[in-house]
Design an enzyme around this catalytic site. Sequence first.
Site, PDB file in Angstrom:
ATOM      1  N   GLY A 167       7.635  10.088  62.416  1.00 31.16           N
ATOM      2  CA  GLY A 167       7.944  11.142  63.377  1.00 31.16           C
ATOM      3  C   GLY A 167       6.682  11.965  63.550  1.00 31.16           C
ATOM      4  N   ALA A 168       6.231  12.096  64.795  1.00 32.76           N
ATOM      5  CA  ALA A 168       4.921  12.698  65.034  1.00 32.76           C
ATOM      6  C   ALA A 168       4.759  14.065  64.362  1.00 32.76           C
ATOM      7  CB  ALA A 168       4.661  12.781  66.544  1.00 32.76           C
TER       8      ALA A 168
ATOM      9  N   ARG B 252      -2.600   6.305  61.092  1.00 27.68           N
ATOM     10  CA  ARG B 252      -1.889   5.798  62.278  1.00 27.68           C
ATOM     11  C   ARG B 252      -2.572   6.335  63.533  1.00 27.68           C
ATOM     12  NH1 ARG B 252       4.369   5.920  62.229  1.00 27.68           N
ATOM     13  NH2 ARG B 252       3.965   4.168  63.625  1.00 27.68           N
TER      14      ARG B 252
ATOM     15  N   GLN C 233      15.101   2.890  62.952  1.00 30.77           N
ATOM     16  CA  GLN C 233      15.185   4.335  62.711  1.00 30.77           C
ATOM     17  C   GLN C 233      16.442   4.943  63.334  1.00 30.77           C
ATOM     18  OE1 GLN C 233      12.502   2.731  63.879  1.00 30.77           O
ATOM     19  NE2 GLN C 233      10.604   3.546  63.044  1.00 30.77           N
TER      20      GLN C 233
ATOM     21  N   ASP D 103       5.244  10.768  70.917  1.00 29.67           N
ATOM     22  CA  ASP D 103       4.146  10.720  69.939  1.00 29.67           C
ATOM     23  C   ASP D 103       2.838  11.238  70.514  1.00 29.67           C
ATOM     24  OD1 ASP D 103       6.184   8.509  69.002  1.00 29.67           O
ATOM     25  OD2 ASP D 103       5.032   9.172  67.267  1.00 29.67           O
TER      26      ASP D 103
ATOM     27  N   ASN E  34       5.727   6.885  73.177  1.00 28.62           N
ATOM     28  CA  ASN E  34       6.792   7.105  72.200  1.00 28.62           C
ATOM     29  C   ASN E  34       7.190   5.738  71.642  1.00 28.62           C
ATOM     30  OD1 ASN E  34       8.638   8.893  70.831  1.00 28.62           O
ATOM     31  ND2 ASN E  34      10.278   8.033  72.058  1.00 28.62           N
ATOM     32  N   LYS E  35       8.094   5.726  70.694  1.00 28.40           N
ATOM     33  CA  LYS E  35       8.537   4.506  70.025  1.00 28.40           C
ATOM     34  C   LYS E  35       8.796   3.386  71.032  1.00 28.40           C
ATOM     35  CE  LYS E  35       8.824   3.945  66.547  1.00 28.40           C
ATOM     36  NZ  LYS E  35       7.618   3.349  65.898  1.00 28.40           N
TER      37      LYS E  35
END
Lengths: 362, 362
Positions: free
Chosen positions: A48-49, A90, A196, A237, A247-248
Site C-alpha cells: 500500500g503506497a 519498489r 489483497q 500508487d 495503481n494495482k
Amino acid sequence: MQLVKTVEWRDATVRILDQRQLPSELVYLECRTVEDVAEAIETLAVRGAPAIGVAAAYGVALAGARAAELPDGDFRTSVAGAIDRLRRTRPTAVNLFWALERMAGVLDRGSEPAGVAAEELLAEAAEILREDQESCTRMGRFGADLIEDGWTVLTHCNAGALATAGSGTALAVVYEAHSRGKRVAVLADETRPLLQGARLTAWELGNAGIPVTVICDNMAAWAMSRRLVDCVLTGADRIAANGDTANKIGTYGLAVMAHYHSIPFFVAAPFSTIDADLGTGALIPIEERSPDEVREIRGQQIAPLGVAVYNPAFDVTPGDLITAIVTDKGVARPPYSRSLRDLAEREDQGAGERAAGREGVV
Amino acid sequence: MQLVKTVEWRDATVRILDQRQLPSELVYLECRTVEDVAEAIETLAVRGAPAIGVAAAYGVALAGARAAELPDGDFRTSVAGAIDRLRRTRPTAVNLFWALERMAGVLDRGSEPAGVAAEELLAEAAEILREDQESCTRMGRFGADLIEDGWTVLTHCNAGALATAGSGTALAVVYEAHSRGKRVAVLADETRPLLQGARLTAWELGNAGIPVTVICDNMAAWAMSRRLVDCVLTGADRIAANGDTANKIGTYGLAVMAHYHSIPFFVAAPFSTIDADLGTGALIPIEERSPDEVREIRGQQIAPLGVAVYNPAFDVTPGDLITAIVTDKGVARPPYSRSLRDLAEREDQGAGERAAGREGVV
C-alpha cells in the site's frame, strides 16, 4: 472503529504487520535492521503506497538509531546508505520516494552530534505517520460526499487501513460514509496474483462491520452489467500531473469497464501520491514481479512448471477515464492538469483558509 | 499433433481424463455408472461444452450397456432415468442438452430387444464423438483464415482439445493457423476461480509447441493497451439466435476491453452450441457455483472463513461486441440473427455443396 496497526515504532524496532499471512494469521515482524525493513517492503509484508512510505521512513529512523553512537561522518554514511537501500525496494509507488526525500532532508540539516540527528529522524518518521493518519481522515471526509446512500462500491486490491497508517484511502471513504449512516456495501475484487482483495480488504471490512462480497477479478464486468455496482473506488500508487494513475494491476481494466457501463470511477489518494514532475502516466515506471507469483498460489503450483508469465504489478489508468480524484486537500475533477495544480497551490495557504471553508471540489 | 483423449469408451467403461488434476498429474477416471459420469461433469473433471456433450452421450450409452439384459420396459426406464440425471448436472452449456436429445431420440426408436437398443445408443455416442472431432477440424479451417501471421491471440478458459473430443474450438483455430505456417502466439488468461487457462490451456499449448504466456485475468486490459494482443478468441457454452454468447465468466469483460481497444473479438463454437430457440442471451440460464471455489484455491484458504462470495460460472457477451463467430459450418458476421440462420439452413444442403466451395463467411 478499532483499526489494526500496520507499522509501529516500539523499543528501537520497526514493528510491521506481516500482511502475507492474513487473513489466516495476525503476525508482526520485528524489524531490527534496515535490511529487515527493505525486505518487508520487497516481499509485500507491508504494502500500500502510504504504508510503504511510513515503513521506509521508520526504516531510515531505525538506521539512525542504530548508528547514533557512531562518529558523525559514519552516522551520515550509514543513514544515507539506508535511504539508498530503501529507495531500491519498489519502483512504482511515489510515496516511498517522497518519504525518503523528507528523511534525507532531515539528514541534510547536519545536526550534531549523531544522537540528536537520530532523534530528529525518528521525530520526522513519526510526523509522516501522523500526517498519513490525518490525511486518511480528510480523504474520508471529502470522498464520503460522493457516495450515495444504498450504494455498492466495487474496490480493487486493498486501499484500506492495511495500506496506510490510518483508516485507508479508498476505504477511508467507505468508513466515513458508513459512519455518517449511509448504507454502503463493498464488492471486493480478489486481486490476483497476491489476492489483497480476498485476503485483506475482505478481512478488514468484515472486522469493521461493512457488508463485503468477494468476486474474482474477471467477474467485475458481469457484476456491472447486472447493475450490482454503483461506483468503482480504488487507491493509487502514483498519479501524474494530468491525472493518469498508476495503481494495482487490474485497475485500468475496471476503469474501461466502468466507462462502458457509465459507472463513476473514483480514485482516492493522499496528495503525496501525486508526482507533479511527471506530465503523463507513460513516464511512470511499472514494476514487473516474479513469474512465480502467478505460477503458484500460496505455494501450490497452478500452471505448468516454467511456463512463461507476464506479471506487471501495476497498470496506468488515463485521467480521462477517472470521474474524480479524492485527495486529502479536496476532490479534483477533470481536467486534472488544472485541478491538481489548483489543489497543490492550496498547500501554502494553510489551515486557516481550509477552516474558512474554501476547500472541496476543484 | 498428438492430442490427449478427454473422453473414451473402453471395456464397458467411460474413461474420462480428470482435468482437475492437471497440470500436475495425468489421471483418468473409470466411470462404471451413470452417477460416476454425472459427478465427473458436475465437479468439472470433464468440462468444456462439447466435451460435456460427448461425456453425457457416453453416460447414456453406459446406462444402456448396464441395462442391456433387463426386460425392455425396465431398460427404457433405466436409460430415461440416466438421461434425466445427466440433464441436471450443469445448466448453461447447451451441447449437453443437445447430446442428450440425440440419445433420447435413439431410445425413442424403441428397438428391441434391449441389447439391440443398447448397441444403438453406443453407436450414437460414438457418432457424436466422431462428429465433434470433425467439427473441431472444420472450425480450425474456417477460423485460421481470420488469424494473421505474427499475431498474439488472447484466449480465456480452455477452449482446446481438453474441452472437446477433437482439437478444440478456439484452439483448433490456433492449431490450424500454426500448421499452415503462421507464427501465432497465445496469451492465456488464468481464468479464476478454477484456473482452466493456467492449468489446462498453458499445458495443452505447451505440449503442442505453441508459444504461450500466462497472465492473471486482471492483466488483459493492460496487455491490450500495450499492444500485446492482436485478437481475442474464446469458445462458447451457448449462443442465442442473435449472437449473444454465454461463455466462461470473464469473457464479457474481455469483449468490452477488446471493443475499447479496437481489437477483434472472435468466438469459436460448433453449431450445436447455438440455441436457436433463445432469441437473446438474457434467456440463457447462468450457473452460480459454490462460494468455496473462490474462498479456496486447491484447498488453501485465501479469504476470511465464511465471507460472502458471488460466483457466477458464466457471463453473456452481447452479439454486438463479437466481431465474428467461427462455426463448423462457416464464419458468421453481424447481424447474427441473419447470418446464424443462413448457416443453419446450410445444414440440409449436404456435403456436396460444401465441396463445391459454397461455404465460408456469411
